[in-house]
Design an enzyme around this catalytic site. Structure first.
Site, short mmCIF file in Angstrom:
data_model
loop_
_atom_site.label_atom_id
_atom_site.label_comp_id
_atom_site.label_asym_id
_atom_site.label_seq_id
_atom_site.Cartn_x
_atom_site.Cartn_y
_atom_site.Cartn_z
N SER A 45 0.82 -1.20 0.00
CA SER A 45 0.00 0.00 0.00
C SER A 45 0.87 1.26 0.00
CB SER A 45 -0.96 -0.05 1.20
OG SER A 45 -2.01 0.86 1.03
N ASP B 86 -5.44 -3.75 -2.46
CA ASP B 86 -4.45 -3.33 -1.46
C ASP B 86 -3.71 -4.52 -0.84
OD1 ASP B 86 -3.36 -2.29 1.13
OD2 ASP B 86 -4.38 -0.47 0.45
#
Length: 277
Positions: A54, A162
């Site tokens: 991320s 993510d």
């Protein structure tokens, strides 16, 4: 020890330590990563490989490219927060983020000066996906595509989300890149207790979960600890992943800086011990 063994050990080539940096997920809390890097720069600590999930993947890629913490702070300043906020609606396309990142991180992953990998999560299998080749900016958007704010990013026929869902602090990926010593940074080591978040916030969290195509793996955070020699844990419990006010971002950077500074002695000692193994 015989005289032959003595001189053999004396003149034997010293082990060249390959240090890796694994940067964890956390949205705006990623400002703490910049503080950590600032402390490392002051102490002369550098890393040969980097990996992240991320926001950690973006900072790790910038590091692998050669940007300093000051450079990165300047990039954050150049971000149009109002324009960014406009795109924070359910299942937005991340093309705008990919375009922004391309200004600083163009080309393919293989072209970076240092080995680097970004971690994402497969939307169909919920498995961790390690991105080590291909377009860099696109890989980073896949690693940071947190639902339901953003839709998945398609790479290689898979829709990716993510990396925090499957491997929040990818320490073992640094090992795969060749590191024999790894420092990890966990931005979510300290979280607010659910009861402190309030009823409305909990209900919102449940609604968001219902719209999320991926789920947090049971070991998504613990696996990072298993493969790191040192894990930094900045205390960011007072902040959310969406705290983008200048004051909050400056404070989070300072918290990361202080955490790294307080652990410098431990890191250097561990690196020294590892280099003599």
């Amino acid at each position: 020890m015989g005289i032959f063994s003595f001189f053999k050990n004396l003149f034997a080539p010293k082990h060249s330590l390959v240090a890796g940096l694994a940067l964890g997920s956390g949205g705006a809390k990623g400002m703490a990563h910049l503080g950590v890097l600032k402390a490392f720069e002051e102490e002369g600590l550098s890393f040969s490989v980097a990996a992240g999930a991320s926001i950690g993947s973006i900072v790790a890629a910038l590091y692998a490219k050669g940007y300093t913490s000051r450079d990165m702070a300047g990039i954050v300043e150049s971000l149009n927060r109002k324009e960014f906020a406009k795109n924070l609606r359910p299942f937005s396309d991340l093309a705008f983020a990919e375009e922004f990142l391309s200004d600083y991180l163009d080309g393919d992953i293989e072209q970076l000066p240092k080995p680097f990998a970004a971690v994402a999560t497969d939307g169909e299998t919920n498995e961790s996906v390690v991105l080590r080749t291909g377009n860099l900016a696109r890989a980073l958007t896949a690693s940071a595509a947190i639902p339901p704010f953003f839709r998945g990013v398609e790479i290689g026929g898979r829709k990716l989300y993510d990396g925090a869902f499957s491997n929040a602090v990818p320490s073992e990926i640094c090992r795969e890149l060749g590191a024999d010593f790894v420092v990890g940074v966990d931005l979510s080591a300290f979280l607010r207790q659910e009861e402190e978040q309030g009823r409305i916030r909990r209900l919102l969290g449940n609604a968001v979960s219902a719209m999320t195509p991926v789920r947090y793996r049971e070991d998504c955070r613990t696996r990072g600890y298993e493969h790191a020699d040192v894990m930094l844990r900045p205390d960011l419990r007072e902040y959310d992943a969406t705290d983008v006010s200048p004051a909050a971002m400056e404070s989070m950077m300072e918290i990361g800086y202080r955490e790294a500074k307080s652990r410098i002695g431990e890191i250097k000692a561990a690196m020294k011990a590892k280099s003599h193994e």
